[in-house]
Write a protein that holds these residues in place. Structure first.
Motif, mmCIF file in Angstrom:
data_model
loop_
_atom_site.group_PDB
_atom_site.id
_atom_site.type_symbol
_atom_site.label_atom_id
_atom_site.label_comp_id
_atom_site.label_asym_id
_atom_site.label_seq_id
_atom_site.Cartn_x
_atom_site.Cartn_y
_atom_site.Cartn_z
ATOM 1 N N ALA A 110 0.825 -1.211 0.000
ATOM 2 C CA ALA A 110 0.000 0.000 0.000
ATOM 3 C C ALA A 110 0.859 1.261 0.000
ATOM 4 N N LEU A 111 2.102 1.138 0.445
ATOM 5 C CA LEU A 111 3.020 2.281 0.467
ATOM 6 C C LEU A 111 3.705 2.521 -0.874
ATOM 7 N N ARG A 112 3.610 1.550 -1.787
ATOM 8 C CA ARG A 112 4.394 1.643 -3.023
ATOM 9 C C ARG A 112 4.154 2.948 -3.799
ATOM 10 N N PRO A 113 2.909 3.373 -4.001
ATOM 11 C CA PRO A 113 2.720 4.629 -4.743
ATOM 12 C C PRO A 113 3.415 5.819 -4.074
ATOM 13 N N ARG A 114 3.374 5.868 -2.749
ATOM 14 C CA ARG A 114 4.029 6.991 -2.054
ATOM 15 C C ARG A 114 5.540 6.900 -2.189
ATOM 16 N N VAL A 115 6.095 5.689 -2.080
ATOM 17 C CA VAL A 115 7.533 5.517 -2.248
ATOM 18 C C VAL A 115 7.951 5.918 -3.661
ATOM 19 N N ALA A 116 7.173 5.507 -4.657
ATOM 20 C CA ALA A 116 7.467 5.870 -6.044
ATOM 21 C C ALA A 116 7.440 7.384 -6.220
ATOM 22 N N ALA A 117 6.479 8.048 -5.599
ATOM 23 C CA ALA A 117 6.376 9.507 -5.710
ATOM 24 C C ALA A 117 7.581 10.188 -5.077
ATOM 25 N N ILE A 118 8.030 9.678 -3.930
ATOM 26 C CA ILE A 118 9.208 10.242 -3.257
ATOM 27 C C ILE A 118 10.435 10.119 -4.156
ATOM 28 N N ILE A 119 10.597 8.956 -4.771
ATOM 29 C CA ILE A 119 11.747 8.731 -5.649
ATOM 30 C C ILE A 119 11.692 9.673 -6.847
ATOM 31 N N GLU A 120 10.525 9.832 -7.453
ATOM 32 C CA GLU A 120 10.387 10.725 -8.592
ATOM 33 C C GLU A 120 10.701 12.172 -8.200
ATOM 34 N N LEU A 347 12.785 -7.424 10.402
ATOM 35 C CA LEU A 347 11.348 -7.163 10.386
ATOM 36 C C LEU A 347 10.951 -6.263 9.217
ATOM 37 N N GLY A 348 11.848 -5.354 8.826
ATOM 38 C CA GLY A 348 11.530 -4.388 7.781
ATOM 39 C C GLY A 348 11.974 -4.793 6.397
ATOM 40 N N GLN A 349 12.202 -6.076 6.181
ATOM 41 C CA GLN A 349 12.763 -6.504 4.893
ATOM 42 C C GLN A 349 11.839 -6.202 3.716
ATOM 43 N N GLN A 350 10.523 -6.300 3.910
ATOM 44 C CA GLN A 350 9.616 -6.025 2.792
ATOM 45 C C GLN A 350 9.620 -4.543 2.426
ATOM 46 N N LEU A 351 9.773 -3.678 3.406
ATOM 47 C CA LEU A 351 9.881 -2.252 3.125
ATOM 48 C C LEU A 351 11.174 -1.966 2.368
ATOM 49 N N ALA A 352 12.276 -2.581 2.795
ATOM 50 C CA ALA A 352 13.550 -2.388 2.102
ATOM 51 C C ALA A 352 13.456 -2.867 0.661
ATOM 52 N N ARG A 353 12.856 -4.021 0.457
ATOM 53 C CA ARG A 353 12.698 -4.555 -0.902
ATOM 54 C C ARG A 353 11.893 -3.588 -1.773
ATOM 55 N N LEU A 354 10.790 -3.106 -1.228
ATOM 56 C CA LEU A 354 9.936 -2.202 -1.984
ATOM 57 C C LEU A 354 10.712 -0.955 -2.402
ATOM 58 N N GLU A 355 11.425 -0.333 -1.461
ATOM 59 C CA GLU A 355 12.178 0.879 -1.768
ATOM 60 C C GLU A 355 13.238 0.614 -2.833
ATOM 61 N N LEU A 356 13.966 -0.485 -2.684
ATOM 62 C CA LEU A 356 15.024 -0.805 -3.649
ATOM 63 C C LEU A 356 14.442 -1.133 -5.020
ATOM 64 N N GLN A 357 13.351 -1.854 -5.058
ATOM 65 C CA GLN A 357 12.723 -2.172 -6.348
ATOM 66 C C GLN A 357 12.320 -0.902 -7.083
ATOM 67 N N GLU A 358 11.703 0.027 -6.364
ATOM 68 C CA GLU A 358 11.274 1.270 -7.007
ATOM 69 C C GLU A 358 12.469 2.110 -7.446
ATOM 70 N N VAL A 359 13.533 2.119 -6.666
ATOM 71 C CA VAL A 359 14.745 2.834 -7.070
ATOM 72 C C VAL A 359 15.313 2.231 -8.347
ATOM 73 N N PHE A 360 15.458 0.906 -8.376
ATOM 74 C CA PHE A 360 16.065 0.249 -9.535
ATOM 75 C C PHE A 360 15.191 0.396 -10.783
ATOM 76 N N THR A 361 13.892 0.457 -10.586
ATOM 77 C CA THR A 361 12.982 0.620 -11.720
ATOM 78 C C THR A 361 13.090 2.019 -12.318
ATOM 79 N N ARG A 362 13.373 3.029 -11.475
ATOM 80 C CA ARG A 362 13.257 4.415 -11.902
ATOM 81 C C ARG A 362 14.586 5.138 -12.133
#
Length: 401
Positions: A110-120, A347-362
């Motif tokens: 659910a955080l992915r859109p916000r993380v993507a926006a931060i990266i952009e 505990l935060g591994q899924q958050l780390a994965r999400l952030e890194l995935q969005e960084v690598f994508t963008r």
């Protein structure tokens, strides 16, 4: 014979773990080493052994995460009851249970859109400068810092202060008096934040923890909430920021791998897992105290001894990962242990994965001509901190059309 624990990475090979680990993995029993903490310990270096010991309840994490590399560390000091990294058994399960829902896959997605926006937003700001810039300060640090601030309900304007304190606390060669002072300041900051959340609940993790504890009839105490808050704030930006910068450097040094990722952004999830394995930024491993005799490989390690669980060695185990010293963003097969394993797995591994995935994508598609602005040999590394990385990463690019 007792060897010295290898604390550095090979000269000229900043992405590789210490070369001694390859020899350690060829033995059937853990290798005994002397540590900067002033105690001897046994290095667990093989992938299968690492997974076995990390899920074994006979090992205590009270000296976590890496106190074996802190000179003359006080390994017997009292553990903070709210330290999810250091408490064991029922106390750990209670804290973990309270927090687990906050980091569930569904909530993280659910955080992915916000993380993507931060990266952009950060990419827009970088591109507006025209370069060159330090990728650490302008991109790698702000992204996870802003994400964890929003998650915890920490004012983002306080980021410079907590980043500076965090940098002091994660050093393994820091001045103990300074680290104690900074720790006290950090705790006092979090005390004031938690008290504010208790008085006025908002839509953030700390507020939800307070409410959940009350609803369950097992409220978290102020010291517990403070310890959780500090731990998540430090871990939530240190590890991911260093992974963003170090991964970018590794990809720039492996242009074929970078081109594969740039050409097919759908490779981002696989690339994240491979870079987590390849870099293993928790490079000193995990320190564990043996509370009862435990088998490790061909040996039994007795109660009272210490183990060093070498995550970076396990992630380069040639029995598990073919050609393990090669970066391959299309690699498939066994799961890495960069996040640890067992009850204390990050505990935060899924958050780390999400952030890194969005960084690598963008990052690499928005700036396809990204390159180092200084010779590779001039890059300096954070090899005296609990999380490995680069101190700065000057980059430039061609003018965007």
């Amino acid at each position: 014979m007792t060897e010295s624990f290898p604390v550095g990475r090979p000269a000229g090979c900043p992405f590789d773990p210490a070369r001694e680990y390859a020899a350690f993995r060829r033995t059937d029993a853990p290798t005994k080493v002397s540590t900067p903490a002033g105690v001897d310990a046994y290095v667990v270096s093989r992938y299968d052994d690492v997974r076995e010991v990390l899920r074994d309840g006979r090992l205590s994490s009270r000296s976590a995460p890496s106190e074996h590399v802190v000179p003359d560390a006080d390994l017997e000091r009292e553990v903070d009851s709210g330290s999810i990294l250091q408490v064991d058994g029922a106390a750990h399960k209670r804290l973990r249970r309270m927090l687990a829902g906050e980091f569930a896959v569904k909530r993280m997605e659910a955080l992915r859109p916000r993380v993507a926006a931060i990266i952009e937003e950060r990419l827009d700001a970088m591109l507006a400068t025209g370069g060159p810039v330090d990728l650490v300060q302008e991109f790698a640090l702000p992204i996870p810092s802003l994400v964890i601030c929003e998650l915890l309900g920490v004012p983002y304007e306080d980021r410079a202060e907590f980043q500076a304190r965090s940098a002091v606390l994660v050093r393994v060669d820091g001045d103990p008096d300074e680290q104690m002072r900074v720790s006290d300041e950090f705790n006092q900051y979090m005390v004031e934040l938690v008290l504010a959340k208790q008085a006025r609940r908002e839509d953030d993790l700390l507020s939800r923890l307070i409410t959940r504890g009350e609803e369950l009839g097992t409220p978290l105490s102020l010291p517990e909430l403070v310890s959780i808050g500090v731990t998540l704030l430090v871990a939530g930006h240190e590890t991911t920021a260093n992974m963003i910068a170090l991964s970018t450097l590794a990809l720039l040094r492996n242009p074929a791998q970078l081109e594969a990722l740039r050409t097919d952004p759908a490779l981002a999830p696989a690339a994240v897992e491979e870079l987590l394995r390849y870099l293993s930024v928790v490079h000193f491993g995990l320190f564990r105290h043996v509370t009862a005799d435990v088998p490790v490989g061909a040996s039994t390690i007795g109660a009272g001894e210490y183990l060093i669980v070498a995550l970076s060695s396990a992630n380069r185990d040639e029995r598990v990962f073919p050609d393990p010293d090669r970066l391959d963003v299309t690699r498939e097969g066994a799961a890495h242990v960069a996040f640890g394993f067992g009850p204390h797995q990050c505990l935060g591994q899924q958050l780390a994965r999400l952030e890194l995935q969005e960084v690598f994508t963008r990052l690499y598609t928005r700036i396809p001509t990204l390159r180092l602005a200084v010779p590779f040999e001039e890059i300096n590394y954070r090899d005296n901190t609990l999380v490995y990385g680069v101190t700065a990463l000057p980059v430039s690019w061609d003018e965007q059309i």
